[in-house]
Design a protein around this motif. Structure first.
Motif, PDB file in Angstrom:
ATOM      1  N   HIS A 197       3.838  53.427   0.637  1.00 33.65           N
ATOM      2  CA  HIS A 197       4.545  53.487   1.754  1.00 33.65           C
ATOM      3  C   HIS A 197       5.451  52.243   2.089  1.00 33.65           C
ATOM      4  CE1 HIS A 197       2.106  56.897   3.570  1.00 33.65           C
ATOM      5  NE2 HIS A 197       2.826  57.423   2.868  1.00 33.65           N
ATOM      6  N   VAL A 198       5.426  51.245   1.100  1.00 29.36           N
ATOM      7  CA  VAL A 198       5.890  49.892   1.149  1.00 29.36           C
ATOM      8  C   VAL A 198       7.638  50.197   1.517  1.00 29.36           C
ATOM      9  CG1 VAL A 198       6.324  47.748   0.296  1.00 29.36           C
ATOM     10  CG2 VAL A 198       4.635  48.924  -0.326  1.00 29.36           C
ATOM     11  N   ILE A 199       8.308  50.851   1.135  1.00 28.58           N
ATOM     12  CA  ILE A 199       9.561  51.097   1.223  1.00 28.58           C
ATOM     13  C   ILE A 199       9.894  51.526   2.456  1.00 28.58           C
ATOM     14  CG2 ILE A 199      11.826  52.262   0.587  1.00 28.58           C
ATOM     15  CD1 ILE A 199      10.665  52.403  -1.989  1.00 28.58           C
ATOM     16  N   ASP A 200       8.896  52.739   2.875  1.00 27.75           N
ATOM     17  CA  ASP A 200       9.100  53.433   4.347  1.00 27.75           C
ATOM     18  C   ASP A 200       8.669  52.478   5.527  1.00 27.75           C
ATOM     19  OD1 ASP A 200       9.992  55.776   3.144  1.00 27.75           O
ATOM     20  OD2 ASP A 200       8.071  56.501   3.057  1.00 27.75           O
ATOM     21  N   ARG A 201       7.977  51.425   4.932  1.00 30.73           N
ATOM     22  CA  ARG A 201       7.545  50.297   6.103  1.00 30.73           C
ATOM     23  C   ARG A 201       8.187  48.972   5.810  1.00 30.73           C
ATOM     24  NH1 ARG A 201       0.930  50.802   6.249  1.00 30.73           N
ATOM     25  NH2 ARG A 201       1.357  49.290   7.974  1.00 30.73           N
ATOM     26  N   SER A 202       9.491  49.214   5.427  1.00 34.84           N
ATOM     27  CA  SER A 202      10.295  47.984   5.257  1.00 34.84           C
ATOM     28  C   SER A 202      11.476  48.036   5.788  1.00 34.84           C
ATOM     29  CB  SER A 202      10.416  47.605   3.815  1.00 34.84           C
ATOM     30  OG  SER A 202       9.275  47.068   3.132  1.00 34.84           O
ATOM     31  N   ILE A 203      12.209  47.261   6.122  1.00 35.39           N
ATOM     32  CA  ILE A 203      13.613  46.912   6.676  1.00 35.39           C
ATOM     33  C   ILE A 203      14.384  46.601   5.939  1.00 35.39           C
ATOM     34  CG2 ILE A 203      13.262  44.668   8.017  1.00 35.39           C
ATOM     35  CD1 ILE A 203      15.352  45.971  10.184  1.00 35.39           C
ATOM     36  N   PHE A 204      15.586  46.766   5.687  1.00 30.87           N
ATOM     37  CA  PHE A 204      16.526  46.326   4.525  1.00 30.87           C
ATOM     38  C   PHE A 204      17.929  45.977   5.299  1.00 30.87           C
ATOM     39  CE2 PHE A 204      13.865  49.277   2.495  1.00 30.87           C
ATOM     40  CZ  PHE A 204      13.447  48.619   1.323  1.00 30.87           C
ATOM     41  N   VAL A 205      18.222  44.573   5.377  1.00 31.99           N
ATOM     42  CA  VAL A 205      19.409  44.409   5.997  1.00 31.99           C
ATOM     43  C   VAL A 205      20.421  43.605   5.068  1.00 31.99           C
ATOM     44  CG1 VAL A 205      20.158  42.931   7.972  1.00 31.99           C
ATOM     45  CG2 VAL A 205      17.919  43.858   8.003  1.00 31.99           C
ATOM     46  N   GLN A 206      21.665  44.117   5.126  1.00 31.60           N
ATOM     47  CA  GLN A 206      22.805  43.434   4.531  1.00 31.60           C
ATOM     48  C   GLN A 206      23.249  42.041   5.071  1.00 31.60           C
ATOM     49  OE1 GLN A 206      25.133  47.091   3.338  1.00 31.60           O
ATOM     50  NE2 GLN A 206      25.325  45.707   1.559  1.00 31.60           N
ATOM     51  N   PRO A 207      23.153  40.873   4.283  1.00 36.36           N
ATOM     52  CA  PRO A 207      23.926  39.811   5.035  1.00 36.36           C
ATOM     53  C   PRO A 207      25.134  40.054   5.978  1.00 36.36           C
ATOM     54  CG  PRO A 207      23.416  39.479   2.568  1.00 36.36           C
ATOM     55  CD  PRO A 207      22.975  40.938   2.969  1.00 36.36           C
ATOM     56  N   SER A 208      25.968  41.118   5.639  1.00 39.48           N
ATOM     57  CA  SER A 208      27.217  41.339   6.414  1.00 39.48           C
ATOM     58  C   SER A 208      26.858  42.019   7.522  1.00 39.48           C
ATOM     59  CB  SER A 208      28.230  42.461   5.358  1.00 39.48           C
ATOM     60  OG  SER A 208      27.640  43.653   5.243  1.00 39.48           O
ATOM     61  N   GLN A 209      25.687  42.669   7.803  1.00 38.28           N
ATOM     62  CA  GLN A 209      25.490  43.254   9.084  1.00 38.28           C
ATOM     63  C   GLN A 209      25.177  42.158   9.934  1.00 38.28           C
ATOM     64  OE1 GLN A 209      22.458  45.933   6.954  1.00 38.28           O
ATOM     65  NE2 GLN A 209      23.607  47.583   7.619  1.00 38.28           N
ATOM     66  N   ILE A 210      24.697  41.202   9.403  1.00 36.84           N
ATOM     67  CA  ILE A 210      24.326  39.974  10.290  1.00 36.84           C
ATOM     68  C   ILE A 210      25.791  39.046  10.565  1.00 36.84           C
ATOM     69  CG2 ILE A 210      23.093  37.780  10.515  1.00 36.84           C
ATOM     70  CD1 ILE A 210      20.873  39.010   8.846  1.00 36.84           C
ATOM     71  N   GLY A 211      26.463  38.888   9.416  1.00 36.23           N
ATOM     72  CA  GLY A 211      27.713  37.988   9.578  1.00 36.23           C
ATOM     73  C   GLY A 211      27.397  36.699   9.507  1.00 36.23           C
ATOM     74  N   PRO A 212      28.388  35.814   9.462  1.00 37.31           N
ATOM     75  CA  PRO A 212      28.166  34.296   9.328  1.00 37.31           C
ATOM     76  C   PRO A 212      27.219  33.787  10.587  1.00 37.31           C
ATOM     77  CG  PRO A 212      30.499  34.860   8.883  1.00 37.31           C
ATOM     78  CD  PRO A 212      29.716  36.165   9.465  1.00 37.31           C
ATOM     79  N   LEU A 213      26.352  32.833  10.102  1.00 41.73           N
ATOM     80  CA  LEU A 213      25.422  32.236  11.313  1.00 41.73           C
ATOM     81  C   LEU A 213      26.457  31.206  12.133  1.00 41.73           C
ATOM     82  CD1 LEU A 213      22.487  31.039   9.460  1.00 41.73           C
ATOM     83  CD2 LEU A 213      22.796  33.326  10.525  1.00 41.73           C
ATOM     84  N   PRO A 214      26.335  31.681  13.325  1.00 42.39           N
ATOM     85  CA  PRO A 214      27.296  30.900  14.077  1.00 42.39           C
ATOM     86  C   PRO A 214      27.102  29.466  14.447  1.00 42.39           C
ATOM     87  CG  PRO A 214      25.790  32.127  15.636  1.00 42.39           C
ATOM     88  CD  PRO A 214      25.309  32.278  14.036  1.00 42.39           C
ATOM     89  N   ASP A 215      25.863  28.796  14.089  1.00 42.34           N
ATOM     90  CA  ASP A 215      25.765  27.565  14.399  1.00 42.34           C
ATOM     91  C   ASP A 215      24.369  27.187  13.278  1.00 42.34           C
ATOM     92  OD1 ASP A 215      23.342  28.254  15.818  1.00 42.34           O
ATOM     93  OD2 ASP A 215      24.525  28.750  17.622  1.00 42.34           O
ATOM     94  N   ASP A 216      24.003  26.002  13.655  1.00 40.91           N
ATOM     95  CA  ASP A 216      22.832  25.284  12.701  1.00 40.91           C
ATOM     96  C   ASP A 216      21.499  25.549  13.593  1.00 40.91           C
ATOM     97  OD1 ASP A 216      24.802  24.381  11.166  1.00 40.91           O
ATOM     98  OD2 ASP A 216      24.823  22.233  11.850  1.00 40.91           O
ATOM     99  N   ALA A 217      21.549  26.250  14.366  1.00 38.26           N
ATOM    100  CA  ALA A 217      20.280  26.580  15.447  1.00 38.26           C
ATOM    101  C   ALA A 217      19.413  27.474  14.614  1.00 38.26           C
ATOM    102  CB  ALA A 217      20.369  27.189  16.631  1.00 38.26           C
ATOM    103  N   ASN A 218      18.286  27.772  14.820  1.00 40.68           N
ATOM    104  CA  ASN A 218      17.256  28.672  14.246  1.00 40.68           C
ATOM    105  C   ASN A 218      17.779  30.453  14.770  1.00 40.68           C
ATOM    106  OD1 ASN A 218      15.596  26.670  13.076  1.00 40.68           O
ATOM    107  ND2 ASN A 218      14.615  26.742  15.016  1.00 40.68           N
ATOM    108  N   HIS A 219      17.622  31.154  13.841  1.00 41.44           N
ATOM    109  CA  HIS A 219      17.936  32.539  14.111  1.00 41.44           C
ATOM    110  C   HIS A 219      17.151  33.411  13.387  1.00 41.44           C
ATOM    111  CE1 HIS A 219      21.884  31.438  16.275  1.00 41.44           C
ATOM    112  NE2 HIS A 219      22.150  30.650  15.135  1.00 41.44           N
TER     113      HIS A 219
END
Length: 258
Positions: free
Chosen positions: A131-153
């Protein structure tokens, strides 16, 4: 609560399930199961790889488990405990996220993968039950987009709830939508992805692509001209292995339909 497992153990469990145990209609293999299995042809290196398919770049992340309702995601009514946080490398320390975004923008399949668990007992349960796949989240960088600043996200997510890009919460997708997006790209839409034919030319092309990404994004903090020339003297497979791990923090799988 901080994760009590390693990225290596989670990455191994997820990779093995993708390769052997997932039930997905895929066959997969790590691009470089060993760094060099050298066969000399005409006095040089045969850099071809005896496997063809589509490249899948995975960066394995660990998840902090948030158990108190004092977390700002709870205070704002976005998530309820327990939920998880997947931290991104801050822009002030690294261009890693932007490099992954650049790689995806070049047409590659790139995902962050993070677990819905944080303890050895939970990892064992997920691994032994497939169940490792079922209990994982998969996020593409484009779904987040560029980081807006130098802070922690970070990306915050919970079972059955949405996932949010924080520190100012922004809804990305619903929990199940991330997995559906991963399966759409890696299974249903696989034949639309770039083909890697295993030839020496394809290996060299991939090495050149990674070098180009790094040098475009890190003209001063990446590789010096002298270091770049020395790297180019290495076997292209070693170039890819080093760049993928040192700059993109990725493992590369080759996946194809069974």
């Amino acid at each position: 609560m901080r994760p009590d497992i390693s990225e290596f153990s989670y990455g191994y469990a997820l990779t093995e399930e993708l390769v052997c145990r997932s039930g997905m209609p895929l066959r997969a293999a790590p691009l470089f199961p060993s760094l060099i299995a050298e066969g000399r042809v005409g006095g040089g290196f045969d850099v071809s790889i005896p496997f063809v398919g589509h490249l899948l770049f995975l960066q394995f992340k660990l998840s902090d488990c948030m158990v108190r309702d004092t977390a700002f995601e709870c205070q704002g009514g976005y998530l309820s405990p327990p939920f998880y946080r997947m931290h991104l490398r801050p822009r002030r320390h690294s261009q890693q996220h932007q490099l992954l975004l650049d790689l995806e923008n070049r047409g590659e399949l790139v995902f962050y993968a993070a677990p819905h668990f944080h303890t050895p007992m939970e990892l064992n349960d997920a691994y032994l039950n497939g169940h490792v796949i079922d209990r994982s989240i998969f996020v593409q960088p484009s779904q987040i987009g560029p980081l807006p600043d130098d802070a922690n996200h970070h990306v915050a997510f919970g079972s059955g709830e949405g996932a949010f890009f924080c520190s100012e919460p922004k809804l990305l997708l619903g929990e199940s939508e991330f997995r559906m997006s991963f399966e759409d790209k890696v299974i249903v839409g696989l034949e639309q992805q770039r083909w890697f034919d295993g030839s020496a030319d394809s290996v060299r092309h991939l090495a050149a692509e990674l070098i180009e990404c790094v040098m475009e994004r890190l003209p001063t903090g990446g590789l010096s001209p002298d270091e770049l020339e020395r790297l180019k003297n290495h076997d292209p497979r070693l170039q890819i292995s080093y760049l993928a791990r040192s700059f993109f923090a990725c493992e590369i799988l080759l996946v194809a339909s069974k």
